[in-house]
Design a protein around this motif. Structure first.
Motif, PDB file in Angstrom:
ATOM      1  N   UNK A  36       0.776  -1.157   0.659  1.00 54.79           N
ATOM      2  CA  UNK A  36      -0.009  -0.139   0.040  1.00 54.79           C
ATOM      3  C   UNK A  36       1.442   0.872  -0.215  1.00 54.79           C
ATOM      4  N   UNK A  37       1.958   1.165   0.598  1.00 54.77           N
ATOM      5  CA  UNK A  37       2.782   2.373   0.902  1.00 54.77           C
ATOM      6  C   UNK A  37       3.029   2.829  -0.591  1.00 54.77           C
ATOM      7  N   UNK A  38       3.572   1.742  -0.984  1.00 52.86           N
ATOM      8  CA  UNK A  38       4.369   2.113  -3.360  1.00 52.86           C
ATOM      9  C   UNK A  38       2.993   2.047  -3.509  1.00 52.86           C
ATOM     10  N   UNK A  39       1.424   1.668  -3.243  1.00 56.95           N
ATOM     11  CA  UNK A  39       0.927   1.948  -4.696  1.00 56.95           C
ATOM     12  C   UNK A  39       0.041   3.702  -3.968  1.00 56.95           C
ATOM     13  N   UNK A  40       0.162   4.468  -2.784  1.00 54.42           N
ATOM     14  CA  UNK A  40      -0.490   5.402  -2.852  1.00 54.42           C
ATOM     15  C   UNK A  40       0.924   6.535  -3.034  1.00 54.42           C
ATOM     16  N   UNK A  41       2.034   5.506  -2.840  1.00 54.63           N
ATOM     17  CA  UNK A  41       3.084   6.778  -4.026  1.00 54.63           C
ATOM     18  C   UNK A  41       2.631   6.983  -5.527  1.00 54.63           C
ATOM     19  N   UNK A  42       2.440   5.902  -5.951  1.00 55.45           N
ATOM     20  CA  UNK A  42       2.767   5.517  -7.027  1.00 55.45           C
ATOM     21  C   UNK A  42       0.922   6.274  -7.533  1.00 55.45           C
ATOM     22  N   UNK A  44      -0.094   9.076  -6.285  1.00 54.87           N
ATOM     23  CA  UNK A  44       0.727  10.952  -5.574  1.00 54.87           C
ATOM     24  C   UNK A  44       1.452  11.031  -7.200  1.00 54.87           C
ATOM     25  N   UNK A  45       1.582   9.983  -7.734  1.00 53.47           N
ATOM     26  CA  UNK A  45       3.313   9.802  -8.661  1.00 53.47           C
ATOM     27  C   UNK A  45       2.336  10.920  -9.583  1.00 53.47           C
ATOM     28  N   UNK A  46       3.919  11.204 -10.516  1.00 47.79           N
ATOM     29  CA  UNK A  46       3.351  12.797 -11.010  1.00 47.79           C
ATOM     30  C   UNK A  46       3.353  12.127 -12.691  1.00 47.79           C
ATOM     31  N   UNK A  47       3.573  11.135 -12.579  1.00 44.36           N
ATOM     32  CA  UNK A  47       3.497  10.033 -13.860  1.00 44.36           C
ATOM     33  C   UNK A  47       2.332   9.660 -14.123  1.00 44.36           C
ATOM     34  N   UNK A  48       1.129   9.837 -15.821  1.00 43.84           N
ATOM     35  CA  UNK A  48       0.135   9.777 -15.398  1.00 43.84           C
ATOM     36  C   UNK A  48      -0.340   8.573 -15.741  1.00 43.84           C
ATOM     37  N   UNK A 107      -4.381  -8.424  -1.257  1.00 38.71           N
ATOM     38  CA  UNK A 107      -4.724  -7.484  -2.239  1.00 38.71           C
ATOM     39  C   UNK A 107      -5.481  -6.581  -2.033  1.00 38.71           C
ATOM     40  N   UNK A 108      -6.986  -6.548  -0.944  1.00 34.17           N
ATOM     41  CA  UNK A 108      -7.552  -5.804  -0.434  1.00 34.17           C
ATOM     42  C   UNK A 108      -7.128  -4.877   0.226  1.00 34.17           C
ATOM     43  N   UNK A 109      -6.024  -5.402   0.954  1.00 33.57           N
ATOM     44  CA  UNK A 109      -5.639  -4.851   2.033  1.00 33.57           C
ATOM     45  C   UNK A 109      -5.048  -3.992   1.847  1.00 33.57           C
ATOM     46  N   UNK A 110      -4.076  -3.776   0.400  1.00 35.31           N
ATOM     47  CA  UNK A 110      -3.790  -2.942  -0.351  1.00 35.31           C
ATOM     48  C   UNK A 110      -4.216  -1.828  -0.883  1.00 35.31           C
ATOM     49  N   UNK A 111      -5.178  -2.124  -1.377  1.00 36.72           N
ATOM     50  CA  UNK A 111      -6.003  -0.846  -2.179  1.00 36.72           C
ATOM     51  C   UNK A 111      -7.211  -0.429  -1.078  1.00 36.72           C
ATOM     52  N   UNK A 112      -7.680  -0.456   0.003  1.00 35.43           N
ATOM     53  CA  UNK A 112      -7.544   0.276   1.042  1.00 35.43           C
ATOM     54  C   UNK A 112      -6.769   1.085   2.053  1.00 35.43           C
ATOM     55  N   UNK A 113      -5.942   0.212   2.041  1.00 39.06           N
ATOM     56  CA  UNK A 113      -4.888   1.149   2.886  1.00 39.06           C
ATOM     57  C   UNK A 113      -3.973   2.334   2.089  1.00 39.06           C
ATOM     58  N   UNK A 114      -4.474   1.953   0.652  1.00 39.62           N
ATOM     59  CA  UNK A 114      -3.386   2.947  -0.232  1.00 39.62           C
ATOM     60  C   UNK A 114      -4.443   4.163  -0.011  1.00 39.62           C
ATOM     61  N   UNK A 119      -4.729  10.088   0.972  1.00 37.54           N
ATOM     62  CA  UNK A 119      -5.229  10.581   1.743  1.00 37.54           C
ATOM     63  C   UNK A 119      -4.262  11.932   2.610  1.00 37.54           C
ATOM     64  N   UNK A 120      -3.082  10.528   3.164  1.00 37.78           N
ATOM     65  CA  UNK A 120      -2.649  11.529   4.121  1.00 37.78           C
ATOM     66  C   UNK A 120      -1.679  12.015   3.383  1.00 37.78           C
ATOM     67  N   UNK A 121      -0.845  11.539   1.881  1.00 39.28           N
ATOM     68  CA  UNK A 121      -0.064  12.456   1.759  1.00 39.28           C
ATOM     69  C   UNK A 121      -0.960  13.642   0.775  1.00 39.28           C
ATOM     70  N   UNK A 122      -1.816  14.016   0.840  1.00 39.12           N
ATOM     71  CA  UNK A 122      -1.819  14.744  -0.770  1.00 39.12           C
ATOM     72  C   UNK A 122      -3.022  16.465   0.924  1.00 39.12           C
TER      73      UNK A 122
END
Length: 123
Positions: A36-42, A44-48, A107-114, A119-122
């Motif tokens: 989820x950490x990687x998914x959240x960073x992804x 928020x990535x500037x790469x579309x 995989x499910x936990x990844x989506x919800x946690x990401x 939300x915390x990143x933005x």
């Protein structure tokens, strides 16, 4: 004495399912959090492309029930059994509920946690 024996029988009866739940949690929650950490960073990535792929993953997993996800992944892996898993000798590993269940839960936990971490990143 009869009530204590009934309670003891119930504890013995419920011990095995409780251990399965603990196993599922101990395997899927840490795995899902790291992904989820990687998914959240992804997300928020500037790469579309990366951002849209991560958004799509989160949208798909958060938008479908967990029970349907279990059936979907089991059906997908079962359909590949004769052509992929059996020739490689991986059919007993891939279709094992003690591996497949925590994998889908991770995989499910990844989506919800990401989604929460994004939300915390933005903010």
């Amino acid at each position: 004495m009869g009530a204590l024996a009934a309670i003891a029988n119930d504890i013995v009866l419920l011990a095995k399912p409780a251990l399965f739940n603990i196993y599922f949690a101990l395997v899927s929650i840490p795995t899902g959090f790291v992904l989820a950490v990687f998914m959240a960073l992804g997300k928020a990535s500037s790469n579309p492309i990366i951002s849209r792929l991560c958004r799509g993953y989160i949208y798909a997993f958060r938008g479908s029930p967990f029970f349907i996800q279990l059936f979907m992944f089991y059906s997908l892996l079962l359909s590949l059994n004769l052509s992929v898993w059996k020739p490689l000798g991986l059919d007993t590993i891939v279709l094992n509920p003690l591996i497949l269940g925590p994998a889908v839960l991770a995989l499910n936990t990844t989506a919800y946690t990401a989604h929460i971490l994004h939300g915390a990143l933005i903010t």
